[in-house]
Design an enzyme around this catalytic site. Structure first.
Site, PDB file in Angstrom:
ATOM      1  N   GLY A 102       0.422  -0.958   0.014  1.00 12.85           N
ATOM      2  CA  GLY A 102      -0.001   0.311   0.110  1.00 12.85           C
ATOM      3  C   GLY A 102       0.566   1.290  -0.262  1.00 12.85           C
ATOM      4  O   GLY A 102       1.867   1.197   0.134  1.00 12.85           O
ATOM      5  N   CYS A 103       0.640   2.192  -0.329  1.00 12.21           N
ATOM      6  CA  CYS A 103       1.091   3.963  -0.494  1.00 12.21           C
ATOM      7  C   CYS A 103       1.680   4.490   0.879  1.00 12.21           C
ATOM      8  O   CYS A 103       2.357   4.515   0.964  1.00 12.21           O
ATOM      9  CB  CYS A 103       0.176   4.878  -1.277  1.00 12.21           C
ATOM     10  SG  CYS A 103      -1.783   4.614  -0.475  1.00 12.21           S
ATOM     11  N   TYR A 104       0.466   4.135   1.910  1.00 16.13           N
ATOM     12  CA  TYR A 104       0.727   4.454   3.352  1.00 16.13           C
ATOM     13  C   TYR A 104       1.555   4.250   4.075  1.00 16.13           C
ATOM     14  O   TYR A 104       2.233   4.252   4.336  1.00 16.13           O
ATOM     15  CB  TYR A 104      -0.347   4.855   4.064  1.00 16.13           C
ATOM     16  CG  TYR A 104      -1.598   5.902   3.623  1.00 16.13           C
ATOM     17  CD1 TYR A 104      -1.006   7.091   3.889  1.00 16.13           C
ATOM     18  CD2 TYR A 104      -2.823   5.995   3.358  1.00 16.13           C
ATOM     19  CE1 TYR A 104      -2.162   7.953   3.252  1.00 16.13           C
ATOM     20  CE2 TYR A 104      -3.816   6.665   3.466  1.00 16.13           C
ATOM     21  CZ  TYR A 104      -3.144   8.246   3.604  1.00 16.13           C
ATOM     22  OH  TYR A 104      -3.931   9.557   3.409  1.00 16.13           O
TER      23      TYR A 104
END
Length: 347
Positions: free
Chosen positions: A159-161
């Site tokens: 995921g980006c986060y």
């Protein structure tokens, strides 16, 4: 190493009309060894790529047409990028690998990111029907799992986060510089593309312009992903910022290390990483816009004893499509930076 005299890998992009799929196709324009031959979209089926994204006119992909999801046809390529939402990827990936067990897949969803399927089912509130593939999947964060990725078939693109937070904490965690008796706080801000390309009132111009908000404060689905990969309890709070792309994460942790020790640890940990840059000053999202870089600034507040790590990534670059290409390069033994030599747009 494979012959790199020309395109040698045929690729398909499932869900190519979303932000990550379109960004992936843009980045692959400059990749000399991967050729995209199939793009799919349920919404734009049978429409030319250039009618949906005119900026591909006069590119090598201007001839592509969005197709329906023909699994047998897709399974005939060498590499699949699956850019579908969480919960929808795993049935398709299961069918693809049943049809072609040697197919290499980079999955953008969270469907294979966890070691334990039960955590996935609890986090995403769905029954997973391809649990047997968890043992074959590898978490696609090259800075930590490079060797495993090279020997894998199914890559769970992070995921980006989590990418921004894990990279910000990893050196301190790896070298036991975090006092885990105290909470670790991750405060992250993301651009609107992180929500996907969809028509939702919450993401219309008037709803997001000139405002700034926290969301999922009671618990975000990326928190368990961060905690599992770091083996660390983290209080994670995401925020929506009125910008197109980018993530800035500020992470706080209690430490007995000095500021100089922290800096030295981060520099040594990431010294040979092509896409992690340790900064002398706090980074901005503009510094990494359109790139696969993660910029990190590390310091210490002597008054509170808190280490402070600030990381900046492009959420659809290092946080998605750029990282997917980095993983694909490792899968096929190409130079890891191939197709990812872009530097920031800045403005």
């Amino acid at each position: 190493m494979q012959d790199t005299s020309g395109p040698s890998v045929k690729a398909a992009i499932i869900g190519a009309s979303g932000y990550t799929g379109a960004e992936l196709l843009r980045l692959l324009l400059s990749h000399p060894f991967i050729e995209v031959t199939i793009i799919t979209s349920r919404q734009y089926e049978n429409q030319p790529l250039t009618s949906v994204f005119p900026y591909f006119l006069n590119s090598k992909y201007q001839h592509l047409v969005f197709q329906s999801l023909n699994l047998e046809k897709i399974a005939s390529v060498d590499l699949v990028f699956c850019c579908l939402p969480h919960k929808t990827s795993f049935p398709i990936i299961k069918d693809l690998l049943t049809t072609n067990p040697t197919l290499k897949i980079v999955d953008f969803s969270a469907d294979f990111r966890f070691k334990n399927p039960a955590i996935y089912e609890q986090t995403y509130n769905v029954q997973h029907t391809a649990k047997e593939l968890f043992e074959k999947s590898t978490y696609g964060l090259p800075e930590i799992y490079r060797n495993e990725i090279k020997n894998s078939t199914l890559i769970a693109n992070p995921g980006c986060y989590p990418t921004s937070v894990i990279l910000a904490l990893y050196p301190a965690k790896k070298h036991n510089l975090i006092d885990e008796k105290f909470p670790v706080i991750a405060d992250s801000k993301s651009g609107v593309t992180g929500a996907g390309r969809k028509a939702t009132v919450d993401f219309t111009f008037c709803e997001i312009n000139e405002t700034f908000k926290a969301y999922a404060v009671e618990g975000h689905r990326h928190a368990p992903e961060i905690e599992e990969k770091l083996n660390l309890k983290v209080r994670f709070t995401p925020h929506l910022v009125p910008m197109n792309r980018g993530i800035l994460s500020t992470v706080y942790f209690k430490t007995n290390a000095t500021k100089d020790e922290l800096i030295q640890t981060y520099e040594e940990t990431y010294r040979n990483e092509p896409f992690v840059r340790i900064r002398k000053n706090p980074p901005t999202t503009s510094d990494v816009k359109g790139t696969n870089f993660c910029d990190i600034y590390i310091t210490k507040d002597e008054k509170t004893g808190l280490g402070i790590a600030i990381s900046a990534i492009d959420n659809i670059g290092k946080g998605a499509s750029g990282q997917a290409i980095q993983n694909a390069n490792l899968l096929f033994n190409f130079p890891e930076t191939t197709g990812l030599e872009q530097f920031s747009w800045w403005i």
